[in-house]
Motif scaffolding. Structure first.
Motif, PDB file in Angstrom:
ATOM      1  N   GLU A 157       0.812  -1.220   0.000  1.00 54.84           N
ATOM      2  CA  GLU A 157       0.000   0.000   0.000  1.00 54.84           C
ATOM      3  C   GLU A 157       0.848   1.273   0.000  1.00 54.84           C
ATOM      4  O   GLU A 157       0.337   2.364  -0.263  1.00 54.84           O
ATOM      5  CB  GLU A 157      -0.915   0.005   1.229  1.00 54.84           C
ATOM      6  CG  GLU A 157      -1.996  -1.068   1.191  1.00 54.84           C
ATOM      7  CD  GLU A 157      -2.665  -1.262   2.536  1.00 54.84           C
ATOM      8  OE1 GLU A 157      -2.371  -0.448   3.463  1.00 54.84           O
ATOM      9  OE2 GLU A 157      -3.445  -2.215   2.682  1.00 54.84           O
ATOM     10  N   ASN A 158       2.140   1.130   0.282  1.00 50.31           N
ATOM     11  CA  ASN A 158       3.008   2.301   0.404  1.00 50.31           C
ATOM     12  C   ASN A 158       4.251   2.200  -0.468  1.00 50.31           C
ATOM     13  O   ASN A 158       5.308   2.754  -0.133  1.00 50.31           O
ATOM     14  CB  ASN A 158       3.407   2.496   1.875  1.00 50.31           C
ATOM     15  CG  ASN A 158       2.220   2.848   2.747  1.00 50.31           C
ATOM     16  OD1 ASN A 158       1.770   3.975   2.772  1.00 50.31           O
ATOM     17  ND2 ASN A 158       1.688   1.852   3.453  1.00 50.31           N
ATOM     18  N   LEU A 159       4.114   1.498  -1.598  1.00 47.38           N
ATOM     19  CA  LEU A 159       5.183   1.443  -2.595  1.00 47.38           C
ATOM     20  C   LEU A 159       4.944   2.519  -3.640  1.00 47.38           C
ATOM     21  O   LEU A 159       3.833   2.642  -4.165  1.00 47.38           O
ATOM     22  CB  LEU A 159       5.209   0.074  -3.281  1.00 47.38           C
ATOM     23  CG  LEU A 159       5.994  -1.057  -2.643  1.00 47.38           C
ATOM     24  CD1 LEU A 159       5.799  -2.336  -3.449  1.00 47.38           C
ATOM     25  CD2 LEU A 159       7.476  -0.734  -2.541  1.00 47.38           C
ATOM     26  N   PRO A 160       5.956   3.297  -3.983  1.00 46.29           N
ATOM     27  CA  PRO A 160       5.789   4.270  -5.074  1.00 46.29           C
ATOM     28  C   PRO A 160       5.474   3.553  -6.379  1.00 46.29           C
ATOM     29  O   PRO A 160       5.910   2.422  -6.600  1.00 46.29           O
ATOM     30  CB  PRO A 160       7.159   4.958  -5.140  1.00 46.29           C
ATOM     31  CG  PRO A 160       7.794   4.700  -3.824  1.00 46.29           C
ATOM     32  CD  PRO A 160       7.287   3.366  -3.373  1.00 46.29           C
ATOM     33  N   ASP A 161       4.710   4.199  -7.239  1.00 48.40           N
ATOM     34  CA  ASP A 161       4.340   3.621  -8.524  1.00 48.40           C
ATOM     35  C   ASP A 161       5.581   3.334  -9.372  1.00 48.40           C
ATOM     36  O   ASP A 161       6.442   4.203  -9.547  1.00 48.40           O
ATOM     37  CB  ASP A 161       3.410   4.586  -9.266  1.00 48.40           C
ATOM     38  CG  ASP A 161       2.990   4.041 -10.612  1.00 48.40           C
ATOM     39  OD1 ASP A 161       2.117   3.164 -10.648  1.00 48.40           O
ATOM     40  OD2 ASP A 161       3.558   4.499 -11.631  1.00 48.40           O
ATOM     41  N   GLN A 162       5.659   2.109  -9.897  1.00 49.11           N
ATOM     42  CA  GLN A 162       6.831   1.682 -10.651  1.00 49.11           C
ATOM     43  C   GLN A 162       7.061   2.541 -11.903  1.00 49.11           C
ATOM     44  O   GLN A 162       8.171   3.036 -12.133  1.00 49.11           O
ATOM     45  CB  GLN A 162       6.671   0.210 -11.058  1.00 49.11           C
ATOM     46  CG  GLN A 162       7.828  -0.372 -11.852  1.00 49.11           C
ATOM     47  CD  GLN A 162       9.016  -0.740 -10.990  1.00 49.11           C
ATOM     48  OE1 GLN A 162       8.969  -0.613  -9.761  1.00 49.11           O
ATOM     49  NE2 GLN A 162      10.085  -1.207 -11.615  1.00 49.11           N
TER      50      GLN A 162
END
Length: 222
Positions: free
Chosen positions: A199-204
């Motif tokens: 839920e808190n990964l930056p967009d690839q």
């Protein structure tokens, strides 16, 4: 109520470490996005030595350097602990956190490489680090470095590998190959799929676009 602010960059692997830690411990905070090319006067005041992010400000007091911040948070807010309580296991975790940071110069070299030879050398250095972790850290079946739950070593490596995966897309190369690093590859899949991390990964794609822009800016100024 405790006042917590985080000065960072949305794409920074070091800022990710702190955000994940705060989220894992359910600590509310104000996220202050800095401009990589025009950092605020407040940030420079909080970190006059290195003049960089992340900086955690807790009740007006700044703490700098990502893993120092993670340890500080873990000490102040003991819920969902990230560090082992056993002295030996704690020392071992500190060793591998340091090793995760040792990978950063090779990854930075890949970002800054200006020719194929530099690129190949940087990739090989990164793979050397991955081989060590593959051989030394996964001698038994476990979901995370901490066993069944995410710990401080997962936080350290997770941010570095996320950035590495972005580099793979940006450079159209494969570094964390499943055939060569099966345990490391499986661990990263477990880590990035953990609900709080996912839920808190930056967009690839957004990160790839920014990294290409950032690299062009670096090469143009060199």
């Amino acid at each position: 109520m405790t006042d917590i602010k985080l000065h960072g960059f949305w794409y920074s692997p070091f800022s990710m470490r702190v955000k994940w830690t705060l989220k894992l411990k359910n600590i509310p905070y104000e996220d202050i996005e800095e401009d990589r090319f025009n950092m605020s006067a407040q940030l420079l005041q909080y970190n006059p030595v290195h003049k960089k992010t992340p900086v955690l400000v807790h009740d007006g007091k700044p703490i700098c350097e990502s893993m120092i911040i993670v340890e500080y948070i873990d000490q102040i807010w003991p819920q969902n602990p990230l560090r082992p309580t056993n002295a030996y296991e704690k020392a071992l975790a500190q060793f591998w956190v340091k090793y995760a940071d040792d990978m950063v110069p090779a990854i930075a070299s890949l970002v800054r490489c200006s020719n194929d030879i530099e690129k190949e050398n940087a990739i090989e250095k990164i793979k050397e680090h991955l081989r060590v972790v593959e051989d030394q850290c996964f001698t038994e079946e476990k979901k995370f470095f901490g066993g069944d739950t995410i710990n401080i070593v997962d936080i350290a490596f997770g941010s570095v590998v996320k950035f590495l995966v972005v580099l793979e897309d940006a450079f159209e190369v494969k570094i964390l190959e499943y055939e060569k690093f099966p345990h490391f590859h499986s661990w990263y899949n477990n880590f990035k799929d953990a609900p709080v991390i996912k839920e808190n990964l930056p967009d690839q794609d957004k990160m790839v676009t920014f990294l290409k822009f950032f690299r062009e800016k670096i090469l143009a100024s060199s």
